[in-house]
Design a protein around this motif. Structure first.
Motif, PDB file in Angstrom:
ATOM      1  N   LEU A   6       0.833  -1.193   0.000  1.00 21.64           N
ATOM      2  CA  LEU A   6       0.000   0.000   0.000  1.00 21.64           C
ATOM      3  C   LEU A   6       0.868   1.243   0.000  1.00 21.64           C
ATOM      4  CD1 LEU A   6      -2.672  -1.046   2.642  1.00 21.64           C
ATOM      5  CD2 LEU A   6      -2.985  -0.864   0.182  1.00 21.64           C
ATOM      6  N   ARG A   7       0.507   2.215  -0.817  1.00 24.98           N
ATOM      7  CA  ARG A   7       1.302   3.443  -0.922  1.00 24.98           C
ATOM      8  C   ARG A   7       1.410   4.169   0.411  1.00 24.98           C
ATOM      9  NH1 ARG A   7      -1.211   5.299  -6.440  1.00 24.98           N
ATOM     10  NH2 ARG A   7       0.130   4.126  -7.811  1.00 24.98           N
ATOM     11  N   ILE A   8       0.324   4.195   1.181  1.00 17.92           N
ATOM     12  CA  ILE A   8       0.362   4.919   2.464  1.00 17.92           C
ATOM     13  C   ILE A   8       1.375   4.291   3.417  1.00 17.92           C
ATOM     14  CG2 ILE A   8      -1.543   3.692   3.571  1.00 17.92           C
ATOM     15  CD1 ILE A   8      -2.344   6.500   4.731  1.00 17.92           C
ATOM     16  N   PHE A   9       1.497   2.961   3.390  1.00 19.15           N
ATOM     17  CA  PHE A   9       2.489   2.296   4.236  1.00 19.15           C
ATOM     18  C   PHE A   9       3.901   2.613   3.740  1.00 19.15           C
ATOM     19  CE2 PHE A   9      -0.538  -1.379   5.573  1.00 19.15           C
ATOM     20  CZ  PHE A   9      -1.206  -0.521   6.418  1.00 19.15           C
ATOM     21  N   ASP A  10       4.080   2.520   2.427  1.00 17.55           N
ATOM     22  CA  ASP A  10       5.389   2.816   1.858  1.00 17.55           C
ATOM     23  C   ASP A  10       5.804   4.248   2.178  1.00 17.55           C
ATOM     24  OD1 ASP A  10       5.334   0.263   0.791  1.00 17.55           O
ATOM     25  OD2 ASP A  10       4.724   0.926  -1.211  1.00 17.55           O
ATOM     26  N   LYS A  11       4.873   5.193   2.039  1.00 18.26           N
ATOM     27  CA  LYS A  11       5.140   6.603   2.327  1.00 18.26           C
ATOM     28  C   LYS A  11       5.459   6.795   3.802  1.00 18.26           C
ATOM     29  CE  LYS A  11       4.640  11.195   1.512  1.00 18.26           C
ATOM     30  NZ  LYS A  11       5.767  11.799   2.169  1.00 18.26           N
ATOM     31  N   ASP A  15       8.828   8.369   5.170  1.00 15.38           N
ATOM     32  CA  ASP A  15       8.851   9.568   6.022  1.00 15.38           C
ATOM     33  C   ASP A  15       9.625   9.317   7.314  1.00 15.38           C
ATOM     34  OD1 ASP A  15       7.295  10.938   4.166  1.00 15.38           O
ATOM     35  OD2 ASP A  15       5.425  10.673   5.285  1.00 15.38           O
ATOM     36  N   ALA A  16       9.382   8.184   7.949  1.00 17.29           N
ATOM     37  CA  ALA A  16      10.087   7.863   9.197  1.00 17.29           C
ATOM     38  C   ALA A  16      11.586   7.754   8.948  1.00 17.29           C
ATOM     39  CB  ALA A  16       9.538   6.571   9.798  1.00 17.29           C
ATOM     40  N   ASN A  17      11.970   7.163   7.827  1.00 15.43           N
ATOM     41  CA  ASN A  17      13.390   7.053   7.500  1.00 15.43           C
ATOM     42  C   ASN A  17      14.026   8.418   7.258  1.00 15.43           C
ATOM     43  OD1 ASN A  17      14.364   4.312   7.633  1.00 15.43           O
ATOM     44  ND2 ASN A  17      12.868   3.856   6.030  1.00 15.43           N
TER      45      ASN A  17
END
Length: 143
Positions: A6-11, A15-17
């Motif tokens: 899912l894009r939201i998970f990937d994003k 972001d956290a990284n």
């Protein structure tokens, strides 16, 4: 759903990284686990120091994964800590490094605050800072 997830998970992971990379850059570290420990501990100590409404407003501006870290283990019915001195705040953050203490714990907290301030609106940072005693407020970067 894409093959990668899912894009939201990937994003959220991306972001956290970014946040962790910025913490490492601020401190000259090359250990992402250590940067995570610093960011997590700083967020938790801050969370436990500010009032419920301010916590919710602050967390609303955090990226999804970072917001989850912020809320991890939170007990909103517990009263805020009454830490008034920067040294006590720093010691609480540094407790996460009991087996490998930071050479300069204050610089570590300042770096975590600097990264947070890069990503949360100036108005919200000012609201958070105004809810803190002067000694802890002074750990944040200047507006």
């Amino acid at each position: 759903m894409s093959a990668l997830g899912l894009r939201i998970f990937d994003k959220s992971v991306q972001d956290a990284n970014v946040w962790l990379d910025e913490v490492m850059e601020q401190l000259g570290w090359d250990d992402k686990q250590r940067a995570y420990r610093l960011l997590r501990s700083t967020l938790h100590v801050l969370r436990d120091r500010i009032q419920l409404n301010e916590n919710v407003q602050f967390a609303a501006q955090l990226p999804t994964l970072v917001r989850g870290i912020f809320y991890e283990g939170w007990q909103p019915s517990r009263p805020c800590t009454d830490q008034k001195r920067a040294a006590d705040f720093i010691a609480s953050v540094e407790a996460a490094f009991d087996t490998d203490p930071n050479a300069d714990p204050e610089a570590a907290v300042r770096a975590a605050f600097a990264v947070i301030a890069l990503h949360v609106s100036a108005g919200e940072i000012e609201d958070v800072k105004s809810s803190l005693p002067p000694g802890i407020r002074a750990l944040w970067p200047a507006s």
